[in-house]
Design an enzyme around this catalytic site. Structure first.
Site, PDB file in Angstrom:
ATOM      1  N   TYR A 146       0.858  -1.182   0.000  1.00 14.30           N
ATOM      2  CA  TYR A 146       0.000   0.000   0.000  1.00 14.30           C
ATOM      3  C   TYR A 146       0.895   1.233   0.000  1.00 14.30           C
ATOM      4  CZ  TYR A 146      -3.741   3.123   1.853  1.00 14.30           C
ATOM      5  OH  TYR A 146      -4.643   4.116   2.075  1.00 14.30           O
ATOM      6  N   LYS A 174      -1.515  -1.289  -4.015  1.00 10.99           N
ATOM      7  CA  LYS A 174      -2.530  -0.239  -4.000  1.00 10.99           C
ATOM      8  C   LYS A 174      -1.790   1.092  -3.906  1.00 10.99           C
ATOM      9  CE  LYS A 174      -5.921   2.145  -1.212  1.00 10.99           C
ATOM     10  NZ  LYS A 174      -6.536   2.321   0.131  1.00 10.99           N
TER      11      LYS A 174
END
Length: 310
Positions: A146, A174
């Protein structure tokens, strides 16, 4: 222009909802209280959840609280969403040791991947970040990296991701940086290794991210309007970019709700909006404070129910 990937069993494919953590008045996780929201998401065509991320207040919850919440929500979600259901949980530690401990605490919970971030507070070299993610990738579960430099202070570069492609357990990324050029580099890297995919986490760039080659999107406002976000995803998948642009404008209108409390995390705003819709309690972890009367009136006026069929 890249082509968006088809939805699949990959954890970052499709519309991924960064789920809030329902809390009781004392600030303790209350899994049954999220049931109306889960039903709303399933009815909107969502299959994938990400727990304990930014919207889920993960860094403010203990490892035990995250585990307990995930252990109850995971079977609830799999029953609602059926065989297509996927679920990830974020292990948000300030450093490698705490992150590994949080990953350990998730043992036995039925998950498709664990989401991991760069360390926070201290600034680190790329070599240190590589060692951090390498150790997490060798923990034993698939991991999704992330990139949230606004929160961690440690941006993830394309060079670092390329090195991490050598770790088979690194399943995807992400990216919430909002940097379109960097995102395009991440998508290009997804073409270099089978099984690695990228999701767009910047809400105002969902359509652009999919056109750049993202496999999925992670919109916080998807909790309010899951069907809208699913329609945007399908429009890009079908090559209907005019429709996707119109749907992106609707997403942007919902994202404007966060201006109710400018300069702060949108957690209190999104939870209050969900509460007004009867989907989730409004309570947030300390030091977050409830909306005051002026903020609440502004939110009520701005909440566009035409985009949020209940």
């Amino acid at each position: 222009m890249a082509t968006v990937s088809d939805p699949s069993d990959h954890p970052v494919a499709g519309v991924i909802i960064p789920l809030v953590t329902a809390l009781d008045r004392r600030g303790r996780p209350d899994p049954p209280a999220v049931a109306p929201l889960l039903a709303h998401l399933a009815a909107g065509g969502v299959t994938t959840l990400m727990l304990a991320g930014t919207n889920g207040e993960g860094p403010l919850l203990t490892a035990g609280e995250v585990r307990a919440y995930a252990a109850e929500v995971s079977p609830m979600w799999r029953e609602l969403a059926g065989p297509a259901a996927r679920i990830m949980v974020t292990a948000a530690g300030t450093g490698t040791r705490e992150t590994l401990d949080r990953m350990d605490r998730l043992a036995g919970v039925d998950l498709d991947a664990v989401v991991v971030l760069a360390p926070s507070y201290f600034r680190h070299t790329e070599r240190e970040l590589h060692a951090h993610f390498r150790d997490l990738a060798r923990h034993g579960r698939p991991v999704v990296i992330y990139n949230s430099p606004g929160y961690t202070g440690n941006p993830i570069t394309a060079t670092l991701v390329r090195r991490l492609l050598d770790e088979p357990a690194v399943a995807g990324l992400k990216d919430s940086s909002g940097d379109a050029a960097l995102f395009a580099q991440f998508c290009a890297l997804a073409g270099e290794r089978p099984g690695f995919q990228v999701a767009q986490g910047a809400e105002r760039q969902l359509a652009d991210g999919l056109r750049a080659g993202a496999a999925g999107v992670v919109p916080g406002v998807g909790m309010l309007a899951p069907a809208l976000c699913a329609a945007l995803f399908r429009a890009v998948l079908d090559g209907d970019h005019a429709a996707a642009a119109a749907l992106q404008r609707d997403v942007d209108r919902l994202a404007a709700l966060f201006a109710v409390r400018p300069g702060a995390s949108g957690i209190v705003v999104i939870k209050t909006a969900l509460h007004l819709l009867g989907l989730c309690p409004p309570h947030a972890t300390a030091p977050f404070l409830p909306l005051d009367d002026t903020e609440l009136a502004t939110l009520r006026a701005a909440l566009d129910l035409s985009l949020i069929p209940i």
